[in-house]
Structure formats: structure tokens, C-alpha cells
Enzyme design. Sequence first.
Site, PDB file in Angstrom:
ATOM      1  N   HIS A   1       0.853  -1.191   0.000  1.00 18.38           N
ATOM      2  CA  HIS A   1       0.000   0.000   0.000  1.00 18.38           C
ATOM      3  C   HIS A   1       0.892   1.246   0.000  1.00 18.38           C
ATOM      4  O   HIS A   1       0.638   2.181  -0.760  1.00 18.38           O
ATOM      5  CB  HIS A   1      -0.922  -0.017   1.226  1.00 18.38           C
ATOM      6  CG  HIS A   1      -1.900   1.118   1.241  1.00 18.38           C
ATOM      7  ND1 HIS A   1      -2.856   1.273   0.260  1.00 18.38           N
ATOM      8  CD2 HIS A   1      -2.058   2.178   2.087  1.00 18.38           C
ATOM      9  CE1 HIS A   1      -3.569   2.369   0.514  1.00 18.38           C
ATOM     10  NE2 HIS A   1      -3.102   2.939   1.607  1.00 18.38           N
TER      11      HIS A   1
ATOM     12  N   LYS B   1       3.232   3.387  -5.717  1.00 20.63           N
ATOM     13  CA  LYS B   1       2.748   4.770  -5.567  1.00 20.63           C
ATOM     14  C   LYS B   1       3.906   5.762  -5.700  1.00 20.63           C
ATOM     15  O   LYS B   1       3.681   6.960  -5.878  1.00 20.63           O
ATOM     16  CB  LYS B   1       2.050   4.946  -4.220  1.00 20.63           C
ATOM     17  CG  LYS B   1       0.683   4.262  -4.152  1.00 20.63           C
ATOM     18  CD  LYS B   1      -0.053   4.585  -2.858  1.00 20.63           C
ATOM     19  CE  LYS B   1      -1.401   3.883  -2.764  1.00 20.63           C
ATOM     20  NZ  LYS B   1      -1.290   2.453  -2.414  1.00 20.63           N
TER      21      LYS B   1
END
Lengths: 82, 420
Positions: free
Chosen positions: B310, B342
Site C-alpha cells: 500500500h 505509488k
Amino acid sequence: MAATQEEIVSGLAEIVNEIAGIPAEDVELDKSFTDDLDVDSLSMVEVVVAAEEKFNVKIPDDDVKNLKTVKDAADYILAHQG
Amino acid sequence: MNATNRTVVVTGLGATTPLGGDSASTWEGLKAGRSGVRPLQEEWAADLPVRIAARAAVDPGEIFPRAQARRLDRSAQFALIAAREAWANAGFEGKAGEGSTVNPDRLGAVIASGIGGVTTLLDQYDALKEKGARRVSPHTVPMMMPNGPSANVGLEVNARAGVHTPVSACASGSEAIGYAVEMIRTGRADIVVAGGTEAAIHPLPIAAFANMMAMTKDNDDPQGASRPFDTERNGFVLGEGAGVIVLESAEHAAARGARVYVEAVGQGVSADSHDIVQPEPTGNGIAFALQHLLDATDLSPQDVVHVNAHATSTPLGDVAELTALRKVFGNDADHIAVSGTKSMTGHLLGGAGGVETIATILALHHRTAPPTINIRNLDPEVCVDVVRDESRELPEGRIAALNDSFGFGGHNVVTAFRTV
């Protein structure tokens, strides 16, 4: 100065082109907004609001349901424009 | 057929992201370690504390005719672009039941977003204030409702087995995919189009996230601003776009001779119940989700070689996640290559789970773990093997990968995929 029927149809054609993406030249008097011009009930509200502004006319919600064709709308605007 | 425990596979992929307008260009960008973060050029950005973001590489305005675009929130436009690609990529043409062999009664759609049609809502509020009530668009409600993208994708393919929208902030996209896996596993559907989308690059969400100190303010270094696992990480970069996959029962896919990317093994979920926005710092909530995944599926820890973390580039969350991985996997965490994508895409909020699912599946498919870019100094608390700077080859044989997604509210979702 009040608009003529021709001017109103041409103005409606611009509005329908902007909202529904239909070529302006396809917007003719006998065309149905729903069946021919891809204007669904929500988009019809957008057409009405744009027409109110363009032609300085008020079109109450109760009258919108009677405006089935381009001619219906043009006649209404002709009769009610300020 | 055991309708309560069917095998689920992935047969189609679609995406539109800060790295590319489809899943192939997105994957090329990930593999090459490209950053999609840029300075915001809009006038409204000038006075904001955060003036960088990861805009979609291809603006949806280039794809949708104007008349259609004015009825679709930007988040629904992204979802439709990604869903169309995934649908075609799975080998389907046209709507279910209309010339296509797909039975619409056995087809579902589960598309999530974290926030919903927020730019529509805010733009229409501007119209209300500046032009009056009459000028508020009659399309506002279907455009701002969070289930709008899901409903539009359902209409696009003619899905009648169920159209759903789980909402769990930044876990939403993964929760959607987990929900879709369950729909097929339990026999409710044979095919489900599932994923996540988000379009929230607007001054109000940016100001709100910035004021809660969740975003990096490194405006002078856009491409280096998102740096998961770096000692100097200081918040996420907002991204936009969508990732959508086609999930299918293994029987259905085999019967039509479909190409299968991977098996969708299942999911593990949990809730921190710790704080409305702060992650539980020891990673216990995440560990519980990982343990649930291992308990609820036949996934073997030895098979797991890759985790798409994440890792949003926030100080607390990045390390808690890896601590949880080490805790549950023990020595088996030694052979896991962890990637924080990310660092390249920014954080797509509800879209993140969708896009990172695509990244996870393609990592298995191509046996290549994408890199984590921008780590200058690796946080010494990182206790697993992070793929840095350059992509890395994954082993031969049967391998599995996890995609982690966590959201404000304490939502933890881990999905697992495996080569077939």
C-alpha cells in the site's frame, strides 16, 4: 427584440448540439427531442434552461412535458418570449 | 459443480493512469521506474500548499464526445475507459446478451471510488452560487453518487447479476475486487467487471488532505516527492485514474478458451478499530488481514514472491505494513520482493486498489517486480526486501503475489493472485 421562428430553431439547434452532440443541421421542426435528438428527460431540462436564457422566456416544469418536438418548443418560445 | 467454492481467474485488464492511457503503457511506465507526478498548471493551484499531482496521462476529454462527457463525472469516465479495455482484453465484444454470448444474468460489476463525484459536486455548488438554482445540472445526482461509476460500467456491459460499490476510502478498489471474487466463488455470477477509480484533483480535496498533513508539500521536486520507505518520506501525492479487471469462474473461462492471466486466490480483510485516520502503528490490524488471507484460502506462504505494498509514502503507514508482513510470514518474508508503485503513480485513493491489482497481476504474468523509486535512504525499520530503482525478475514455477490496500477508517484489504 423578439426572435423569429427561424431564429428560434437555429438557437435550439445550437443548444441541442451542445447538450446532446447532435449536428445542428439535424435539428428540424418535426424532430422529437426524445426519439430523434437523443435528448432524455434530464437533458431536456438542460435544453429548457439554456433556451430560457437565450430567448428570455420562462418555461415552467409543468409545460416542459408538452414540448415533444422542436416545433412545440419553437411555438412555445414564440408565444411567451419577453 | 460446487457453487460455494469455485476457482476464480482473471481474463481481462484495463487501466488509465498517470503513467499511460491503458494497462500496457502503465506497465511499461512501472517497469521503467517512471514518475507520473507533475506540477499542477491550473490557476487555482497557485495559492495551495500542495501544487503537484499525478494527473492521468491521457485526459478523458480526448476520448468521450462532449455530450457524453457532460453527463459523466470524471471518475466514471476513467472507470468506463478502463472497463472497456478490460472487457475487450478478455475477448468480449458488445453488451452481454446483445450479440455477445455472455449471459447478462450471470454478469456483475463492482467498481469503487473512495470519494465519488466530488468535482461534479463542487463544480455544481459553484454554479449554484454564481448562477442560481436553475443552473444546477439535472445530471448532478447520477454524476456525484459514489455508485455512479459502477452503475455506468454495469450499463456499458449489461450486467444484471448485481452492480455494487463498496466504499472504504483508499481500500475501496481492492475491496471491490475482493467482493467480485466472492460473487463468483459463491456462484452468484460467472463474470464480474471489477476495480477502482478516482478523480479528486481539485483545490478542496487537496486543501483538506494537505491540512491533515497527509500530503507531501515537496512542490519543488514533483518526481521525487512520493518516496515510500525513504527516511525522509513526508506524505502522499494525489493521483487520478482507474484500474479494472475482468474476473471469471475458471470453468467459464476454460469453456470459452479464454486467456487466463492469473488465478484470483482470495482476500483477507480486517479493521483496525484504532483511529479514524491514523494506522494502527504496530501493524496488528494488517497482520490480522494477512493471517485471515492464509486461513481462508489455500495460499501457501512459500509461493508468495511479491507484494505490491500500500506504501503511500506517509511516515507511520509504510513501516507498519512491512512489520505486519514479517510478523505473519516469518522467514517466508525473506523471498518476497516488495514494491511501492505509488512512488510512480502517486496515490489514486479509491483507484489505487484497481491500478495496483493490475500491477500485481502483470508482475506475475511477466515475472517482473516493478521498482520503488525515490528511495535515497532506506528507512532502517524496513524489515523486508524492497525492490529499489530498477525492476527485478521473479522466479519460475508457480508463484503468488499480494496486493495490499488500506483506507482511512482502519480498513485493511489484502488480495492474492497466483500463476496458473
